[in-house]
Design a protein around this motif. Structure first.
Motif, PDB file in Angstrom:
ATOM      1  N   ALA A 105       1.636 -29.159 -89.836  1.00  0.00           N
ATOM      2  CA  ALA A 105       0.495 -29.640 -90.621  1.00  0.00           C
ATOM      3  C   ALA A 105       0.900 -30.811 -91.514  1.00  0.00           C
ATOM      4  O   ALA A 105       0.155 -31.799 -91.646  1.00  0.00           O
ATOM      5  CB  ALA A 105      -0.074 -28.496 -91.466  1.00  0.00           C
ATOM      6  N   ASP A 106       2.084 -30.729 -92.121  1.00  0.00           N
ATOM      7  CA  ASP A 106       2.558 -31.814 -92.985  1.00  0.00           C
ATOM      8  C   ASP A 106       2.762 -33.107 -92.195  1.00  0.00           C
ATOM      9  O   ASP A 106       2.397 -34.199 -92.654  1.00  0.00           O
ATOM     10  CB  ASP A 106       3.883 -31.409 -93.658  1.00  0.00           C
ATOM     11  CG  ASP A 106       3.688 -30.389 -94.770  1.00  0.00           C
ATOM     12  OD1 ASP A 106       2.555 -30.272 -95.281  1.00  0.00           O
ATOM     13  OD2 ASP A 106       4.674 -29.709 -95.124  1.00  0.00           O
TER      14      ASP A 106
ATOM     15  N   VAL B 222      14.303 -28.358 -96.763  1.00  0.00           N
ATOM     16  CA  VAL B 222      14.394 -28.212 -95.314  1.00  0.00           C
ATOM     17  C   VAL B 222      14.563 -26.730 -95.001  1.00  0.00           C
ATOM     18  O   VAL B 222      15.439 -26.069 -95.551  1.00  0.00           O
ATOM     19  CB  VAL B 222      15.588 -29.011 -94.747  1.00  0.00           C
ATOM     20  CG1 VAL B 222      15.755 -28.724 -93.260  1.00  0.00           C
ATOM     21  CG2 VAL B 222      15.405 -30.497 -95.001  1.00  0.00           C
ATOM     22  N   MET B 223      13.703 -26.202 -94.127  1.00  0.00           N
ATOM     23  CA  MET B 223      13.828 -24.809 -93.706  1.00  0.00           C
ATOM     24  C   MET B 223      14.886 -24.767 -92.612  1.00  0.00           C
ATOM     25  O   MET B 223      14.671 -25.256 -91.502  1.00  0.00           O
ATOM     26  CB  MET B 223      12.491 -24.296 -93.172  1.00  0.00           C
ATOM     27  CG  MET B 223      12.372 -22.768 -93.100  1.00  0.00           C
ATOM     28  SD  MET B 223      13.437 -22.009 -91.873  1.00  0.00           S
ATOM     29  CE  MET B 223      13.032 -20.311 -92.059  1.00  0.00           C
ATOM     30  N   LEU B 224      16.057 -24.213 -92.915  1.00  0.00           N
ATOM     31  CA  LEU B 224      17.162 -24.154 -91.962  1.00  0.00           C
ATOM     32  C   LEU B 224      17.455 -22.698 -91.644  1.00  0.00           C
ATOM     33  O   LEU B 224      17.954 -21.955 -92.490  1.00  0.00           O
ATOM     34  CB  LEU B 224      18.406 -24.829 -92.553  1.00  0.00           C
ATOM     35  CG  LEU B 224      19.645 -24.865 -91.667  1.00  0.00           C
ATOM     36  CD1 LEU B 224      19.405 -25.733 -90.431  1.00  0.00           C
ATOM     37  CD2 LEU B 224      20.856 -25.372 -92.447  1.00  0.00           C
ATOM     38  N   LEU B 225      17.134 -22.270 -90.445  1.00  0.00           N
ATOM     39  CA  LEU B 225      17.396 -20.891 -90.013  1.00  0.00           C
ATOM     40  C   LEU B 225      18.476 -20.925 -88.949  1.00  0.00           C
ATOM     41  O   LEU B 225      18.311 -21.569 -87.913  1.00  0.00           O
ATOM     42  CB  LEU B 225      16.129 -20.246 -89.453  1.00  0.00           C
ATOM     43  CG  LEU B 225      16.286 -18.803 -88.957  1.00  0.00           C
ATOM     44  CD1 LEU B 225      16.558 -17.868 -90.132  1.00  0.00           C
ATOM     45  CD2 LEU B 225      15.054 -18.338 -88.202  1.00  0.00           C
ATOM     46  N   THR B 226      19.596 -20.258 -89.190  1.00  0.00           N
ATOM     47  CA  THR B 226      20.676 -20.203 -88.210  1.00  0.00           C
ATOM     48  C   THR B 226      20.840 -18.768 -87.728  1.00  0.00           C
ATOM     49  O   THR B 226      20.652 -17.820 -88.493  1.00  0.00           O
ATOM     50  CB  THR B 226      21.999 -20.691 -88.827  1.00  0.00           C
ATOM     51  OG1 THR B 226      22.250 -19.976 -90.046  1.00  0.00           O
ATOM     52  CG2 THR B 226      21.928 -22.179 -89.127  1.00  0.00           C
ATOM     53  N   ALA B 227      21.179 -18.609 -86.468  1.00  0.00           N
ATOM     54  CA  ALA B 227      21.336 -17.272 -85.898  1.00  0.00           C
ATOM     55  C   ALA B 227      22.515 -17.271 -84.937  1.00  0.00           C
ATOM     56  O   ALA B 227      22.722 -18.230 -84.193  1.00  0.00           O
ATOM     57  CB  ALA B 227      20.063 -16.843 -85.170  1.00  0.00           C
ATOM     58  N   GLY B 228      23.288 -16.208 -84.984  1.00  0.00           N
ATOM     59  CA  GLY B 228      24.373 -16.011 -84.029  1.00  0.00           C
ATOM     60  C   GLY B 228      24.374 -14.553 -83.615  1.00  0.00           C
ATOM     61  O   GLY B 228      24.942 -13.715 -84.301  1.00  0.00           O
TER      62      GLY B 228
ATOM     63  N   HIS C  24       9.319 -16.127 -91.686  1.00  0.00           N
ATOM     64  CA  HIS C  24       9.389 -17.346 -92.496  1.00  0.00           C
ATOM     65  C   HIS C  24       9.482 -18.577 -91.607  1.00  0.00           C
ATOM     66  O   HIS C  24       8.875 -19.615 -91.887  1.00  0.00           O
ATOM     67  CB  HIS C  24      10.601 -17.268 -93.422  1.00  0.00           C
ATOM     68  CG  HIS C  24      10.693 -18.385 -94.408  1.00  0.00           C
ATOM     69  ND1 HIS C  24      11.855 -18.717 -95.052  1.00  0.00           N
ATOM     70  CD2 HIS C  24       9.759 -19.260 -94.856  1.00  0.00           C
ATOM     71  CE1 HIS C  24      11.643 -19.746 -95.852  1.00  0.00           C
ATOM     72  NE2 HIS C  24      10.377 -20.099 -95.747  1.00  0.00           N
ATOM     73  N   LEU C  25      10.231 -18.464 -90.511  1.00  0.00           N
ATOM     74  CA  LEU C  25      10.330 -19.582 -89.570  1.00  0.00           C
ATOM     75  C   LEU C  25       8.971 -19.903 -88.967  1.00  0.00           C
ATOM     76  O   LEU C  25       8.584 -21.074 -88.853  1.00  0.00           O
ATOM     77  CB  LEU C  25      11.334 -19.246 -88.466  1.00  0.00           C
ATOM     78  CG  LEU C  25      11.485 -20.299 -87.361  1.00  0.00           C
ATOM     79  CD1 LEU C  25      11.959 -21.627 -87.924  1.00  0.00           C
ATOM     80  CD2 LEU C  25      12.450 -19.794 -86.286  1.00  0.00           C
ATOM     81  N   GLU C  26       8.222 -18.885 -88.566  1.00  0.00           N
ATOM     82  CA  GLU C  26       6.880 -19.091 -88.006  1.00  0.00           C
ATOM     83  C   GLU C  26       5.986 -19.821 -88.993  1.00  0.00           C
ATOM     84  O   GLU C  26       5.294 -20.790 -88.649  1.00  0.00           O
ATOM     85  CB  GLU C  26       6.253 -17.751 -87.633  1.00  0.00           C
ATOM     86  CG  GLU C  26       6.862 -17.072 -86.417  1.00  0.00           C
ATOM     87  CD  GLU C  26       6.225 -17.539 -85.111  1.00  0.00           C
ATOM     88  OE1 GLU C  26       5.396 -18.475 -85.144  1.00  0.00           O
ATOM     89  OE2 GLU C  26       6.554 -16.967 -84.067  1.00  0.00           O
ATOM     90  N   MET C  27       5.979 -19.362 -90.250  1.00  0.00           N
ATOM     91  CA  MET C  27       5.140 -19.988 -91.273  1.00  0.00           C
ATOM     92  C   MET C  27       5.603 -21.411 -91.576  1.00  0.00           C
ATOM     93  O   MET C  27       4.785 -22.310 -91.762  1.00  0.00           O
ATOM     94  CB  MET C  27       5.153 -19.142 -92.546  1.00  0.00           C
ATOM     95  CG  MET C  27       4.450 -17.804 -92.404  1.00  0.00           C
ATOM     96  SD  MET C  27       4.329 -16.877 -93.956  1.00  0.00           S
ATOM     97  CE  MET C  27       6.045 -16.475 -94.245  1.00  0.00           C
ATOM     98  N   SER C  28       6.922 -21.596 -91.592  1.00  0.00           N
ATOM     99  CA  SER C  28       7.460 -22.918 -91.883  1.00  0.00           C
ATOM    100  C   SER C  28       7.143 -23.903 -90.758  1.00  0.00           C
ATOM    101  O   SER C  28       6.876 -25.083 -91.016  1.00  0.00           O
ATOM    102  CB  SER C  28       8.972 -22.846 -92.099  1.00  0.00           C
ATOM    103  OG  SER C  28       9.270 -22.052 -93.224  1.00  0.00           O
ATOM    104  N   LEU C  29       7.161 -23.429 -89.514  1.00  0.00           N
ATOM    105  CA  LEU C  29       6.812 -24.295 -88.389  1.00  0.00           C
ATOM    106  C   LEU C  29       5.367 -24.760 -88.496  1.00  0.00           C
ATOM    107  O   LEU C  29       5.067 -25.954 -88.328  1.00  0.00           O
ATOM    108  CB  LEU C  29       7.037 -23.560 -87.069  1.00  0.00           C
ATOM    109  CG  LEU C  29       6.614 -24.309 -85.798  1.00  0.00           C
ATOM    110  CD1 LEU C  29       7.331 -25.639 -85.679  1.00  0.00           C
ATOM    111  CD2 LEU C  29       6.840 -23.449 -84.572  1.00  0.00           C
TER     112      LEU C  29
END
Length: 205
Positions: free
Chosen positions: A126-127, A182-188, A116-121
């Motif tokens: 593009a936007d 806003v696409m917000l992806l958090t990772a820990g 999803h992050l890849e697609m959102s980027l």
């Protein structure tokens, strides 16, 4: 909508069938699209995913069976429209770790989030290139890959802080016409030092 209505909490002990139903890449994608873009028909989702409408229709019915989605108001009488019943799916990592099905689901869900992050980027770039957002969005947009040293307790505190602040800001901006998705992806994800990995490999030989 209160927090209980917004969140679907999965319990691997009591939601075994629902968990298995969601352990499918297309179903996770369909659920994500309904949450992100709002109600849609099987045909509309087929066009977005590149799948057949027969396939999306089948998987939507499975999601509905286990209460992840529900029928939405129809624009006409020809085809069902579906909506997500919750804005987020949550679970306890510790509980999921106790079963093979739970571990499989968490692994799949995390990889789906990366996709999803890849697609959102790509969509974001593009936007921005097409001028669909104003200049005020240029500076705050971005991705970071920090590597702090933290204890497990500090990482838990960080998650709680992020979650609390996000809920506060989301509520504050709910009625602001300037607000955007806003696409917000958090990772820990703790990573062992290489010398520890080498020691583990040596002890296994």
């Amino acid at each position: 909508m209160d927090s209980d209505e917004r969140k679907r909490a999965l319990d691997p002990e009591h939601d075994t069938d629902a968990l298995k139903a969601l352990t499918h890449p297309l179903r996770i994608q369909l659920l994500g699209l309904l949450r992100q873009d709002g109600p849609a028909t099987a045909s509309e989702l087929a066009a977005r995913t590149g799948e057949s409408s027969a396939s999306t229709s089948y998987h939507l019915r499975v999601l509905a069976k286990y209460a992840f989605i529900a029928e939405a108001e129809h624009r006409d009488g020809r085809e069902r429209r579906w909506r997500a019943r919750h804005t987020v799916t949550s679970w306890s990592n510790e509980a999921m770790e106790s079963s093979e099905a739970g571990r499989a689901f968490v692994s799949l869900a995390r990889r789906r989030q990366l996709a999803h992050l890849e697609m959102s980027l790509a969509r974001h770039e593009a936007d921005m290139a097409a001028g669909r957002f104003g200049q005020e969005w240029v500076e705050p947009s971005g991705i970071s890959d920090l590597m702090p040293r933290l204890t497990a307790e500090s990482l838990t505190e960080l998650w709680d802080t992020i979650t609390g602040k996000l809920e506060e800001l989301t509520a504050r901006d709910a009625q602001d016409p300037r607000a955007e998705h806003v696409m917000l992806l958090t990772a820990g994800l703790p990573l062992a030092p290489h010398d520890r990995e080498d020691a583990d490999r040596g002890s296994a030989s």
